[in-house]
Design a protein around this motif. Structure first.
Motif, PDB file in Angstrom:
ATOM      1  N   GLN A  18       0.963  -1.239  -0.089  1.00  0.00           N
ATOM      2  CA  GLN A  18      -0.140  -0.008   0.095  1.00  0.00           C
ATOM      3  C   GLN A  18       0.869   1.153  -0.095  1.00  0.00           C
ATOM      4  OE1 GLN A  18      -3.163   0.007  -0.376  1.00  0.00           O
ATOM      5  NE2 GLN A  18      -3.645   2.105  -0.057  1.00  0.00           N
ATOM      6  N   ALA A  19       1.806   1.212   0.720  1.00  0.00           N
ATOM      7  CA  ALA A  19       2.964   2.439   0.981  1.00  0.00           C
ATOM      8  C   ALA A  19       3.728   2.730  -0.381  1.00  0.00           C
ATOM      9  CB  ALA A  19       3.697   2.366   2.106  1.00  0.00           C
ATOM     10  N   GLU A  20       3.840   1.715  -1.007  1.00  0.00           N
ATOM     11  CA  GLU A  20       4.575   1.743  -2.200  1.00  0.00           C
ATOM     12  C   GLU A  20       3.550   2.279  -3.285  1.00  0.00           C
ATOM     13  OE1 GLU A  20       7.018  -1.927  -3.179  1.00  0.00           O
ATOM     14  OE2 GLU A  20       6.886  -1.086  -5.303  1.00  0.00           O
ATOM     15  N   LEU A  21       2.465   1.743  -3.437  1.00  0.00           N
ATOM     16  CA  LEU A  21       1.753   2.118  -4.243  1.00  0.00           C
ATOM     17  C   LEU A  21       1.218   3.818  -3.980  1.00  0.00           C
ATOM     18  CD1 LEU A  21      -0.946  -0.678  -4.639  1.00  0.00           C
ATOM     19  CD2 LEU A  21       0.655   0.139  -6.411  1.00  0.00           C
ATOM     20  N   ALA A  23       3.239   6.112  -2.611  1.00  0.00           N
ATOM     21  CA  ALA A  23       4.494   6.719  -3.188  1.00  0.00           C
ATOM     22  C   ALA A  23       4.478   7.002  -4.499  1.00  0.00           C
ATOM     23  CB  ALA A  23       5.684   6.080  -2.494  1.00  0.00           C
ATOM     24  N   ARG A  24       4.226   5.970  -5.409  1.00  0.00           N
ATOM     25  CA  ARG A  24       4.233   5.926  -6.642  1.00  0.00           C
ATOM     26  C   ARG A  24       3.251   6.962  -7.317  1.00  0.00           C
ATOM     27  NH1 ARG A  24       4.426   2.435 -11.742  1.00  0.00           N
ATOM     28  NH2 ARG A  24       2.577   3.492 -12.567  1.00  0.00           N
ATOM     29  N   ALA A  25       2.033   7.042  -6.597  1.00  0.00           N
ATOM     30  CA  ALA A  25       0.974   7.686  -7.135  1.00  0.00           C
ATOM     31  C   ALA A  25       1.297   9.309  -6.845  1.00  0.00           C
ATOM     32  CB  ALA A  25      -0.249   7.551  -6.416  1.00  0.00           C
ATOM     33  N   GLU A  26       2.132   9.438  -5.901  1.00  0.00           N
ATOM     34  CA  GLU A  26       2.531  10.678  -5.556  1.00  0.00           C
ATOM     35  C   GLU A  26       3.691  11.270  -6.354  1.00  0.00           C
ATOM     36  OE1 GLU A  26       3.544  11.313  -0.964  1.00  0.00           O
ATOM     37  OE2 GLU A  26       4.814  13.035  -1.823  1.00  0.00           O
TER      38      GLU A  26
END
Ligand code: C2E
Ligand code: MG
Ligand code: MG
Ligand code: MG
Length: 282
Positions: A18-21, A23-26
């Motif tokens: 979830q955190a990785e997704l 960060a990617r979206a940001e």
């Protein structure tokens, strides 16, 4: 954590994923804003001939993120390619590079430099790519004979005919072509024979361990010999040591790029470097 429910909702219970997704979206959101906020800059890395004299440069994009600092293209270019943002970013690079070329054309010691610009597969395959390049040249007044486009093997993959046709159109304008990262992709000698290339760039992964690895020496030697036999200019990237340079020179590589000569720097720093004496080979 995503808790919404419904028939088409994907739920992620792994906080790391979830955190990785997120960060990617940001990062993607920031990347969309980066062009209008003018957060990109070009660094330039000198390319030299067999005597170490400057002959050109490669333009390498950098992203000066307002809070995260400098982000390397290795991080954001893949994201830009996935999201299609590489198209406007690539156009920005072309305009910035042409502007720099015009500045160099006015200085005695830089006016002969050829500037190489990296082009992503998706960018090259845009229907209006030829127009985009021509437009950058016309708007800036840069000479097409000073502009080189670096393609990778992924551009050609499955699109040989289209790639040849488009390269021919651009070559008509006076632009030249290099095949970047040569030997790392889906190389086919068939396309090497057919593409209207001017130069191949030996990938730095083959150069790095030249001293320790006899397989790399064999590969590098063979690429140079093949390139020469096909009438192509051969440049080595990732030249970091005098020994790298000496080996490549002994095998008649035409041109060189790497930290041994110059790191990617600002245009002003590179201009200064162009006036410095070349490093010694002995
Ligand atoms: P590339 O086109 O193969 O560029 C060469 C990379 O090797 C650059 O990394 C450069 O800084 C680095 N390098 C140069 N000399 C040495 C050396 O002696 N040793 C080592 N270890 N590395 C060296 P950089 O600037 O991080 O760029 C990485 C990649 O990002 C580029 O690989 C290229 O594929 C892509 N890229 C950079 N700028 C652009 C751009 O404007 N558009 C597109 N589409 N891709 C770009
Ligand atoms: Mg390149
Ligand atoms: Mg490369
Ligand atoms: Mg690369």
């Amino acid at each position: 954590l995503a808790k919404k429910t419904g028939p088409n909702t994907i739920r992620f219970y792994d906080p790391a994923v979830q955190a990785e997704l997120e960060a990617r979206a940001e990062l993607e959101r920031d990347l969309r804003l980066a062009i209008e906020r003018e957060e990109f800059v070009l660094a330039y890395q000198m390319q030299v001939d067999s005597l170490g004299r400057p002959i050109g440069a490669e333009a390498l994009i950098r992203w000066e993120h307002p809070t995260r600092g400098r982000i390397s293209p290795g991080v954001f270019i893949p994201l830009a390619e996935e999201t299609g943002l590489i198209v406007p970013i690539g156009t920005w690079v072309l305009h910035a590079a042409c502007k720099q070329l015009v500045a160099w054309q006015t200085l005695a010691h830089t006016k002969q430099l050829v500037l190489a610009v990296n082009v992503s597969a998706k960018q090259f395959q845009q229907p209006n790519f030829v127009y985009t390049v021509a437009n950058a040249l016309v708007v800036s007044g840069a000479s097409p004979y000073r502009l080189k486009l670096e393609l990778t093997e992924s551009t050609v993959l499955g699109k040989v005919e289209e790639t040849i046709a488009r390269m021919r159109q651009l070559k008509t304008l006076g632009i030249s072509f290099a095949m970047d990262d040569f030997g790392t992709g889906y190389s086919s000698l068939q396309y090497l024979k057919r593409l209207p290339l001017d130069q191949i760039k030996i990938d730095q992964s083959f150069v790095r361990d030249l001293h320790q690895d006899s397989d790399d020496r064999a590969i590098v030697q063979t690429i140079i010999a093949m390139g020469r036999a096909l009438g192509l200019n051969v440049i080595a990237e990732g030249v970091e040591t005098r020994e790298h340079w000496r080996f490549l020179n002994e095998h008649q590589c035409h041109a060189y790029q790497g930290y041994y000569f110059c790191k990617p720097v600002t245009a002003a720093e590179m201009e200064k470097q162009c006036l410095a004496p070349p490093p010694e080979m002995a």
